[in-house]
Design an enzyme around this catalytic site. Structure first.
Site, PDB file in Angstrom:
ATOM      1  N   LYS A 286       0.834  -1.201   0.000  1.00 56.89           N
ATOM      2  CA  LYS A 286       0.000   0.000   0.000  1.00 56.89           C
ATOM      3  C   LYS A 286       0.871   1.254   0.000  1.00 56.89           C
ATOM      4  O   LYS A 286       0.685   2.159  -0.797  1.00 56.89           O
ATOM      5  CB  LYS A 286      -0.923  -0.032   1.224  1.00 56.89           C
ATOM      6  CG  LYS A 286      -1.830   1.164   1.340  1.00 56.89           C
ATOM      7  CD  LYS A 286      -2.776   1.032   2.523  1.00 56.89           C
ATOM      8  CE  LYS A 286      -3.487   2.352   2.764  1.00 56.89           C
ATOM      9  NZ  LYS A 286      -4.385   2.311   3.908  1.00 56.89           N
TER      10      LYS A 286
ATOM     11  N   GLU B 134      10.510  -4.740   4.444  1.00 58.04           N
ATOM     12  CA  GLU B 134      10.566  -6.166   4.078  1.00 58.04           C
ATOM     13  C   GLU B 134      10.260  -6.341   2.588  1.00 58.04           C
ATOM     14  O   GLU B 134      10.958  -7.041   1.855  1.00 58.04           O
ATOM     15  CB  GLU B 134       9.542  -6.980   4.879  1.00 58.04           C
ATOM     16  CG  GLU B 134       9.834  -7.115   6.363  1.00 58.04           C
ATOM     17  CD  GLU B 134       9.199  -6.016   7.195  1.00 58.04           C
ATOM     18  OE1 GLU B 134       8.955  -4.906   6.661  1.00 58.04           O
ATOM     19  OE2 GLU B 134       8.959  -6.257   8.399  1.00 58.04           O
TER      20      GLU B 134
ATOM     21  N   GLY C  83      -4.866  -1.787   4.987  1.00 58.85           N
ATOM     22  CA  GLY C  83      -4.084  -2.922   4.488  1.00 58.85           C
ATOM     23  C   GLY C  83      -4.759  -4.259   4.761  1.00 58.85           C
ATOM     24  O   GLY C  83      -4.854  -5.127   3.894  1.00 58.85           O
ATOM     25  N   ARG C  84      -5.246  -4.441   5.987  1.00 55.72           N
ATOM     26  CA  ARG C  84      -5.821  -5.749   6.347  1.00 55.72           C
ATOM     27  C   ARG C  84      -7.235  -5.924   5.810  1.00 55.72           C
ATOM     28  O   ARG C  84      -7.857  -6.945   6.034  1.00 55.72           O
ATOM     29  CB  ARG C  84      -5.773  -5.934   7.868  1.00 55.72           C
ATOM     30  CG  ARG C  84      -6.391  -4.807   8.664  1.00 55.72           C
ATOM     31  CD  ARG C  84      -6.010  -4.899  10.130  1.00 55.72           C
ATOM     32  NE  ARG C  84      -6.454  -3.748  10.914  1.00 55.72           N
ATOM     33  CZ  ARG C  84      -5.765  -2.628  11.069  1.00 55.72           C
ATOM     34  NH1 ARG C  84      -4.598  -2.484  10.466  1.00 55.72           N
ATOM     35  NH2 ARG C  84      -6.236  -1.646  11.805  1.00 55.72           N
TER      36      ARG C  84
ATOM     37  N   GLU D 130      -4.726  -6.767  14.705  1.00 55.76           N
ATOM     38  CA  GLU D 130      -4.186  -5.455  14.329  1.00 55.76           C
ATOM     39  C   GLU D 130      -5.293  -4.403  14.414  1.00 55.76           C
ATOM     40  O   GLU D 130      -5.024  -3.224  14.627  1.00 55.76           O
ATOM     41  CB  GLU D 130      -3.590  -5.492  12.911  1.00 55.76           C
ATOM     42  CG  GLU D 130      -2.649  -4.335  12.648  1.00 55.76           C
ATOM     43  CD  GLU D 130      -1.804  -4.499  11.385  1.00 55.76           C
ATOM     44  OE1 GLU D 130      -0.585  -4.726  11.489  1.00 55.76           O
ATOM     45  OE2 GLU D 130      -2.378  -4.385  10.282  1.00 55.76           O
TER      46      GLU D 130
ATOM     47  N   HIS E  22      -5.278 -33.324  17.569  1.00 54.45           N
ATOM     48  CA  HIS E  22      -4.190 -34.180  18.036  1.00 54.45           C
ATOM     49  C   HIS E  22      -3.029 -33.344  18.555  1.00 54.45           C
ATOM     50  O   HIS E  22      -1.906 -33.835  18.653  1.00 54.45           O
ATOM     51  CB  HIS E  22      -3.737 -35.101  16.907  1.00 54.45           C
ATOM     52  CG  HIS E  22      -4.821 -36.046  16.502  1.00 54.45           C
ATOM     53  ND1 HIS E  22      -5.025 -37.258  17.118  1.00 54.45           N
ATOM     54  CD2 HIS E  22      -5.819 -35.917  15.603  1.00 54.45           C
ATOM     55  CE1 HIS E  22      -6.071 -37.859  16.576  1.00 54.45           C
ATOM     56  NE2 HIS E  22      -6.587 -37.057  15.657  1.00 54.45           N
TER      57      HIS E  22
ATOM     58  N   LYS F 151       9.504  -1.180  14.161  1.00 52.94           N
ATOM     59  CA  LYS F 151      10.080  -0.836  12.851  1.00 52.94           C
ATOM     60  C   LYS F 151      11.197   0.185  13.024  1.00 52.94           C
ATOM     61  O   LYS F 151      12.276   0.067  12.443  1.00 52.94           O
ATOM     62  CB  LYS F 151       9.004  -0.195  11.961  1.00 52.94           C
ATOM     63  CG  LYS F 151       7.978  -1.128  11.394  1.00 52.94           C
ATOM     64  CD  LYS F 151       7.184  -0.335  10.338  1.00 52.94           C
ATOM     65  CE  LYS F 151       5.839  -0.939  10.059  1.00 52.94           C
ATOM     66  NZ  LYS F 151       4.983  -0.090   9.243  1.00 52.94           N
TER      67      LYS F 151
END
Ligand code: F6P
Length: 538
Positions: free
Chosen positions: A200, A206, A262-263, A348, A379, A502
């Protein structure tokens, strides 16, 4: 709020009421406590609620004016107050003729213009018309993004794998750990690989680091010169200037807008890799699914409003049972990334402790969201769900039919779903001491083999995991998160909590590489940095 106090009094009055009692007193709850939205059926009869609880929770929603904030969101008001932005992911799936205004301008035509460009591009790649720099068709798509620019398309790609073009290899790279890109590039031919750089802001370290590395990989390949970038890199972003600075022609950029969080963005241009995989028609079916739930959320009465109900149930357990976590347990292998996606969506959004006016809250906000597909979890960690000391309300998500055309050699689907239903029953009703004794269990083992039950679940059942159903599910959770943020009076649409890490990482990196002094570093981290440098022989 008096409505909150009324719920607290009601919680006290319920005491340690058991789901066994609630069903004995009111067998009709199995029928009554269900709601249908589109293809999704939500059974909440195994929730620790009565008619009175539900009424009081709805009163709370009305006192918190959830409906007012919802309408303001749909109208495009700037409800993301700390960033002064509209919150309009619902416009991403609005029909062509809808009008949704931001600052007096209808954004729907732009949304459809981008969708049309994405569709044309996706078809060109799928049809081999978009060729790489040597003229060979694209065989692999590598999506480079992180957070909302990765989790959504990656989750949906897995969810809709049966709908994907199997001869197109679609891979997702997010981690700045070089291993992620290294593995994603393994076996790929630069001449037939398309990189989709999704960010965005186009400033995320990253993503830019991985994108630069991918560019080098391309440039170092035979015939890979600067002109090859145009054929092998496209960008999904709101930031044209940064895209150009990276070296991607902005005519190869698919745009979205600052009113898409973003999410909340995978149904925007951020979904391009997914669209290439499943095709534009399936992508639009998915958008239809989103829209169906948007309409339901906007118009269904509170008693039958599924996102409202899910949100209120979460408020109930966090606020009045001190539940710290919420498990989402999909009984579908294809939903392997579903909970990871919901973690960002929920945590978030609602992992906040300051109210909308900037005051500290003194109530529980967002839970720890976790879970993996059944039956694997059974399990592993279900032991704690059944007999541990923590209350973890859970959603069990399942489908009546396996995805069409899926080979089923041994009736796996019925067995899978039998497990879902069995877990819901065991969590709710458990197994009493008398029942254990009646089985002839040795005395010493009896206490260990009692299941207390009374663990609440919602069962979400849909006919089949189609693109539309996936859209419906995601919109359901988006709006659930919205409801909770509205009641907790927090801004669900900012994410300041990710900033500090960050900033510090940027400061620490030169200390690792150049050994420079870092001002303000604490003694523990200083010692760790020194040890790291020694281990690296620096
Ligand atoms: O983690 C913070 C965050 O801003 C997320 O909200 C976002 O989805 C992610 O980083 C990626 O951001 P961008 O799409 O700008 O690269």
């Amino acid at each position: 709020m008096p409505e909150w106090r009324a719920l607290a009094a009601h919680r006290d009055a319920l005491g340690d009421v058991h789901l066994r009692d609630l069903f004995a007193q009111d067998p009709g709850r199995a029928e009554r406590y269900g709601v249908q939205v589109g293809d999704l059926h939500l059974d909440y009869s195994k929730q620790l609620v009565t008619d009175e609880t539900l009424r009081l929770l709805r009163d709370l929603a009305s006192a918190a004016d959830v409906a007012g904030l919802r309408d303001a969101m749909f109208r495009g008001e700037r409800i993301n107050i700390t960033e002064d932005r509209a919150v309009l992911h619902t416009a991403l799936r609005a029909p062509r003729d809808a009008v949704v205004e931001v600052d007096g301008e209808n954004v729907v035509p732009e949304v459809h213009a981008v969708l049309d460009r994405m569709s044309a591009f996706a078809e060109a790649v799928r049809g081999g018309k978009w060729a790489g720099h040597t003229g060979l068709p694209i065989r692999a798509v590598v999506n480079i993004g992180i957070g909302g620019s990765d989790l959504g398309p990656a989750m949906a790609y897995e969810a809709l794998r049966p709908y994907t073009r199997r001869d197109l290899d679609v891979r997702f790279v997010s981690n700045v750990d070089g291993a992620d890109l290294h593995e994603a590039l393994h076996g790929l031919d630069p001449a037939t690989t398309l990189f989709v750089v999704a960010s965005k802001t186009f400033t995320t370290i990253e993503t830019l680091t991985n994108a630069h590395a991918a560019k080098r990989w391309l440039l170092e390949s035979p015939g890979g010169d600067a002109s090859a970038v145009a054929k092998h890199f496209v960008a999904l972003s709101t930031n044209a200037a940064k895209v150009a600075e990276f070296g991607i022609d902005t005519s190869h950029m698919f745009e979205f807008w600052d009113w898409v969080g973003g999410r909340y963005s995978y149904d925007s241009a951020i979904g391009l890799s997914l669209m290439i995989a499943i095709g534009p028609d399936r992508f639009r079916e998915m958008l239809d699914g989103f829209r169906l739930v948007d309409e339901h959320f906007r118009t269904a009465p509170p008693e039958r409003n599924a996102p409202l109900l899910l949100g209120l149930l979460g408020v109930w357990y966090g606020g009045f049972f001190d539940a710290q976590a919420h498990a989402v347990l999909p009984y579908s292998h294809y939903l392997s990334r579903f909970t990871a996606y919901l973690q960002q969506l929920d945590m978030e959004s609602n992992g906040k402790s300051t109210d909308r006016e900037g005051r500290p809250v003194d109530w529980q906000t967002g839970p720890v969201v976790w879970g993996t597909p059944g039956t694997n979890g059974q399990h592993a960690y279900y032991q704690l769900l059944h007999q541990g000391t923590k209350l973890v309300p859970a959603d069990l998500v399942g489908f009546a039919r396996p995805v069409a055309g899926l080979g089923e050699l041994a009736g796996q689907h019925d067995l899978l779903m039998a497990n879902l239903f069995a877990q819901g029953q065991a969590l709710a009703f458990g197994k009493t001491e008398e029942e254990v004794r009646a089985e002839g269990v040795p005395d010493a083992q009896v206490p260990h083999r009692v299941f207390p039950g009374n663990r609440p679940t919602t069962t979400l059942l849909a006919p089949e995991l189609t693109p539309s159903v996936l859209g419906q599910l995601i919109a359901l959770y988006e709006h659930k998160v919205f409801v909770q943020g509205a009641i907790w009076d927090i801004d669900s649409f900012d994410q300041w909590g990710v900033e500090l890490g960050k900033v510090l990482a940027k400061r620490i990196e030169p200390a690792l590489t150049e050994g420079s002094e870092v001002e303000g570093l604490d003694p523990s981290t200083t010692a760790l940095v020194a040890r790291y440098r020694t281990l690296r022989g620096r």
